[in-house]
Write an enzyme that holds these catalytic residues in place. Structure first.
Site, PDB file in Angstrom:
ATOM      1  N   ASN A   1       0.934  -1.166   0.107  1.00 25.16           N
ATOM      2  CA  ASN A   1      -0.025  -0.116  -0.200  1.00 25.16           C
ATOM      3  C   ASN A   1       0.916   1.239   0.152  1.00 25.16           C
ATOM      4  O   ASN A   1       1.646   1.405   0.925  1.00 25.16           O
ATOM      5  CB  ASN A   1      -0.940   0.060   1.230  1.00 25.16           C
TER       6      ASN A   1
ATOM      7  N   GLU B   1      -4.017   1.666  -2.843  1.00 22.69           N
ATOM      8  CA  GLU B   1      -4.238   3.066  -2.576  1.00 22.69           C
ATOM      9  C   GLU B   1      -3.109   3.793  -3.554  1.00 22.69           C
ATOM     10  O   GLU B   1      -2.323   4.745  -3.089  1.00 22.69           O
ATOM     11  CB  GLU B   1      -3.716   3.313  -0.976  1.00 22.69           C
TER      12      GLU B   1
ATOM     13  N   ASP C   1      -4.130  -4.810   1.383  1.00 23.60           N
ATOM     14  CA  ASP C   1      -4.336  -4.331   2.440  1.00 23.60           C
ATOM     15  C   ASP C   1      -5.726  -4.734   3.020  1.00 23.60           C
ATOM     16  O   ASP C   1      -6.732  -4.245   2.494  1.00 23.60           O
ATOM     17  CB  ASP C   1      -4.392  -2.764   2.247  1.00 23.60           C
TER      18      ASP C   1
ATOM     19  N   ASN D   1      -6.918  -4.261   6.113  1.00 27.70           N
ATOM     20  CA  ASN D   1      -7.346  -3.229   6.942  1.00 27.70           C
ATOM     21  C   ASN D   1      -7.859  -4.146   8.307  1.00 27.70           C
ATOM     22  O   ASN D   1      -8.905  -3.680   9.077  1.00 27.70           O
ATOM     23  CB  ASN D   1      -8.314  -2.253   6.609  1.00 27.70           C
TER      24      ASN D   1
END
Length: 256
Positions: free
Chosen positions: A7, A35, A150, A152
């Site tokens: 990321n 991202e 990612d 999260n």
């Protein structure tokens, strides 16, 4: 074979911090980016650098400029590239991109964060529910699958620097951790934990309070592989010395 997930928190920002010099030194075969915060037409100089390094490149940006977006760079040309997952709101945010090769498929994933408030946490849960069914169906056609990105989510207490104080934080909520439990039990391998069982290995640090220097981090970036890929797993390394982002890259090495 070397596969990196990273990321970059903005490919333009990362590129000003010698990201491409670093990438060249890694000699990675495939790179999943999350991202990226850019559309290819906005970054011709960056595209030129990627091509100079010998990569085919595929982008799935968000509709909203400067937000989200995923990409895959690969020195091996895919047989097929799948842009998005068919769920309109998820695809508008540029969160799933898959490249299919002769003997496995590679997905770059950027799961929503719920840290900005209740509305986004609800969206995150909606994504998780959708993703379960989507991947179950996908695995029927592509049993050799690596989902890099990612998520999260910190899976277990050893994946976060202070599990007690973060017990009610998005990314370490009981519902999120249970989802990760069940996802793995349905036939996925957390490749980093397959090789490394000890704590204090993280992939993201807050910009606040010198968190990175103190290693007060979260492990939220993963290479998850389907169980048929197990014999090909060689090594997984978190690379905290790469400082182009608030995340760091994760390197998966496969036996060819």
């Amino acid at each position: 074979m070397k596969i990196i997930s990273y990321n970059v928190n903005g490919i333009r920002s990362a590129s000003t911090k010698n990201f491409f010099g670093w990438l060249q030194a890694t000699d990675a075969d495939m790179v999943c980016l999350q991202e990226v915060k850019a559309m290819p037409e906005q970054i011709p100089e960056i595209i030129a650098l990627i091509e100079q390094l010998g990569y085919h490149h595929y982008w799935f940006p968000a509709e909203k400029k400067g937000y989200s977006g995923v990409a895959i760079l690969t020195r091996i040309k895919p047989l097929h590239v799948e842009y998005g997952c068919g769920e309109e709101w998820i695809d508008r945010e540029g969160r799933i991109l898959r490249a299919d090769f002769e003997d496995f498929s590679l997905m770059s994933l950027y799961m929503p964060s719920g840290s900005s408030g209740d509305e986004r946490q609800v969206k995150k849960y909606a994504f998780m529910k959708f993703f379960d069914g989507y991947i179950d169906e996908l695995r029927q056609a592509y049993p050799n699958l690596i989902i890099s990105g990612d998520y999260n989510i910190c899976h277990t207490p050893i994946d976060i620097h202070n599990p007690k104080s973060n017990a009610n934080s998005s990314g370490f909520l009981p519902e999120e951790r249970e989802w990760m439990d069940l996802f793995l039990k349905r036939g996925f391998i957390d490749t980093f934990r397959h090789f490394t069982k000890d704590p204090h290995h993280y992939t993201w640090w807050s910009f606040r309070a010198g968190s990175r220097g103190k290693n007060l981090g979260w492990r939220i970036d993963y290479h998850l592989a389907t169980e048929p890929m197990l014999p090909r797993l060689k090594k997984v390394s978190i690379l905290p010395d790469a400082v182009h982002s608030d995340h760091c890259p994760v390197l998966l090495e496969l036996n060819v």
